[in-house]
Write an enzyme that holds these catalytic residues in place. Structure first.
Site, short mmCIF file in Angstrom:
data_model
loop_
_atom_site.label_atom_id
_atom_site.label_comp_id
_atom_site.label_asym_id
_atom_site.label_seq_id
_atom_site.Cartn_x
_atom_site.Cartn_y
_atom_site.Cartn_z
N CYS A 5 -19.56 8.60 1.44
CA CYS A 5 -19.83 9.27 0.15
C CYS A 5 -18.71 9.06 -0.86
O CYS A 5 -18.88 9.41 -2.03
CB CYS A 5 -20.11 10.76 0.35
N HIS A 35 -4.38 -4.29 -2.49
CA HIS A 35 -4.81 -3.89 -1.16
C HIS A 35 -4.92 -2.37 -1.02
O HIS A 35 -4.91 -1.86 0.08
CB HIS A 35 -3.87 -4.48 -0.09
N ILE A 80 0.84 -1.20 0.00
CA ILE A 80 0.00 0.00 0.00
C ILE A 80 0.87 1.26 0.00
O ILE A 80 0.37 2.36 0.16
CB ILE A 80 -0.90 -0.01 1.26
P1 NAD Z 1 4.48 -10.67 4.75
O1 NAD Z 1 4.94 -9.73 5.81
O2 NAD Z 1 3.51 -11.73 5.11
O3 NAD Z 1 5.73 -11.42 4.10
C1 NAD Z 1 6.88 -10.74 3.69
C2 NAD Z 1 7.90 -11.79 3.26
O4 NAD Z 1 9.01 -11.12 2.71
C3 NAD Z 1 8.41 -12.65 4.44
O5 NAD Z 1 8.25 -14.02 4.13
C4 NAD Z 1 9.89 -12.25 4.56
O6 NAD Z 1 10.71 -13.36 4.84
C5 NAD Z 1 10.20 -11.72 3.18
N1 NAD Z 1 11.22 -10.67 3.14
C6 NAD Z 1 11.23 -9.53 3.88
N2 NAD Z 1 12.28 -8.75 3.51
C7 NAD Z 1 12.96 -9.44 2.56
C8 NAD Z 1 14.13 -9.16 1.80
N3 NAD Z 1 14.79 -8.03 1.93
N4 NAD Z 1 14.55 -10.11 0.91
C9 NAD Z 1 13.86 -11.28 0.75
N5 NAD Z 1 12.74 -11.59 1.43
C10 NAD Z 1 12.28 -10.66 2.32
O7 NAD Z 1 3.98 -9.78 3.56
P2 NAD Z 1 2.86 -10.03 2.48
O8 NAD Z 1 2.96 -11.41 1.93
O9 NAD Z 1 2.94 -8.88 1.56
O10 NAD Z 1 1.47 -9.93 3.27
C11 NAD Z 1 1.27 -8.99 4.27
C12 NAD Z 1 0.19 -7.98 4.04
O11 NAD Z 1 0.69 -6.81 4.63
C13 NAD Z 1 -0.11 -7.60 2.64
O12 NAD Z 1 -1.48 -7.64 2.56
C14 NAD Z 1 0.37 -6.16 2.48
O13 NAD Z 1 -0.70 -5.39 1.96
C15 NAD Z 1 0.54 -5.63 3.85
N6 NAD Z 1 1.76 -4.82 4.13
C16 NAD Z 1 2.20 -3.88 3.24
C17 NAD Z 1 3.33 -3.14 3.51
C18 NAD Z 1 3.80 -2.14 2.52
O14 NAD Z 1 2.98 -1.57 1.80
N7 NAD Z 1 5.10 -1.88 2.40
C19 NAD Z 1 4.06 -3.36 4.69
C20 NAD Z 1 3.58 -4.31 5.59
C21 NAD Z 1 2.43 -5.04 5.28
#
Ligand code: NAD
Length: 252
Positions: free
Chosen positions: A129, A118, A102
């Site tokens: 609205c 998302h 997001i």
């Molecule tokens: P998640 O947190 O479930 O998984 C993130 C994955 O990325 C983990 O398995 C982790 O091991 C891996 N990871 C993290 N940093 C890494 C790197 N530098 N190199 C390799 N792997 C790495 O995230 P998800 O699957 O996106 O689901 C979580 C939900 O959270 C989503 O719906 C998302 O919308 C939301 N979210 C978004 C943000 C954002 O917009 N930046 C941040 C946090 C959560």
């Protein structure tokens, strides 16, 4: 790096590849993911959409989380992973990026076809609205004590244009993502734990339709066993090795 040669070959041949990204792609920009140690959910309870609509205390809690995340991420910039994806689209290998994030960093990096499953935290929307504002404006109100901001037109509850737990997925984005996935010959799942549904169903559908499935994630995912290639390395390092292997510079 194990598997990098295969990744380079798959991307070089791709003309309708899809990048599918999760919170992991933005950790190298300084935005924590949800599930890693220290991630957002180890520190905060998520607010359910129905509670947000029905109860002011839930709105206050939701805004604390949303405004906090927005203020933390306001100064963040795209990293090598975001930039590589944008460059691969410009070079004609990727047709779109489908993201669960997001944070808006794919657009900042220059990706043009970005499907935000998302939603986005750059916009705030009235839940009655539909009027929209830049998040900056509403967070300014929150910072001076408006703990659960309301719409100036209809007094409806304001919320970032993100999909909360219990809220329906956006129809148009789901349709666009399904279309792009159907046509994918290569599907790169990058930085996602692949446990959030329905988003995690896209890699499965791509694979079933004949795409090569690559997972780049430092931790195992439930879909590793059906993937053609799994790279458990940091995303920036992997994408830089890919861009170098292709002879492209990742310095856009
Ligand atoms: P998640 O947190 O479930 O998984 C993130 C994955 O990325 C983990 O398995 C982790 O091991 C891996 N990871 C993290 N940093 C890494 C790197 N530098 N190199 C390799 N792997 C790495 O995230 P998800 O699957 O996106 O689901 C979580 C939900 O959270 C989503 O719906 C998302 O919308 C939301 N979210 C978004 C943000 C954002 O917009 N930046 C941040 C946090 C959560």
């Amino acid at each position: 790096m194990q598997g990098i040669e295969l990744l380079i070959d798959l991307v070089r041949m791709a003309r309708h590849g899809i990048a599918f990204t999760g919170a992991g792609i933005s950790t190298e920009s300084g935005i924590p993911d949800f599930r890693s140690p220290g991630g957002i959910w180890t520190r905060h309870q998520p607010v359910l959409y129905a509670d947000f609509l029905a109860h002011r205390p839930a709105r206050i809690q939701g805004w604390k989380l949303a405004a906090g995340m927005f203020l933390e991420s306001r100064t963040t910039r795209p990293n090598d992973g975001h930039r590589a994806i944008a460059e691969l689209e410009r070079r004609g290998h990727l047709a779109a990026v489908i993201t669960q994030n997001i944070d808006g960093l794919h657009r900042d990096a220059g990706s043009s076809t970005v499907i935000e499953l998302h939603g986005t935290n750059r916009v705030v929307r009235c839940q009655y609205c539909g009027r929209e504002w830049p998040t900056e404006d509403i967070v300014e109100r929150w910072q001076v004590g408006d703990e659960a901001p309301e719409c100036s037109d209809c007094n409806g509850p304001l919320k970032t244009a993100t999909i909360s737990f219990g809220q329906s997925m956006p129809e148009e984005e789901m349709r666009l993502a399904a279309d792009a996935t159907q046509r994918a010959e290569l599907f790169l799942a990058i930085g996602s734990s692949l446990v959030v549904e329905p988003a995690a169903s896209f890699p499965r559908v791509a694979k079933r339709n004949g795409a090569s499935l690559v997972i780049i994630n430092r931790e195992p995912t439930p879909l590793d066993e059906i993937a053609d290639l799994v790279i458990r390395e940091p995303i920036g390092k992997t994408m830089n090795a890919l861009m170098q292997g292709l002879g492209y510079f990742n310095d856009a």
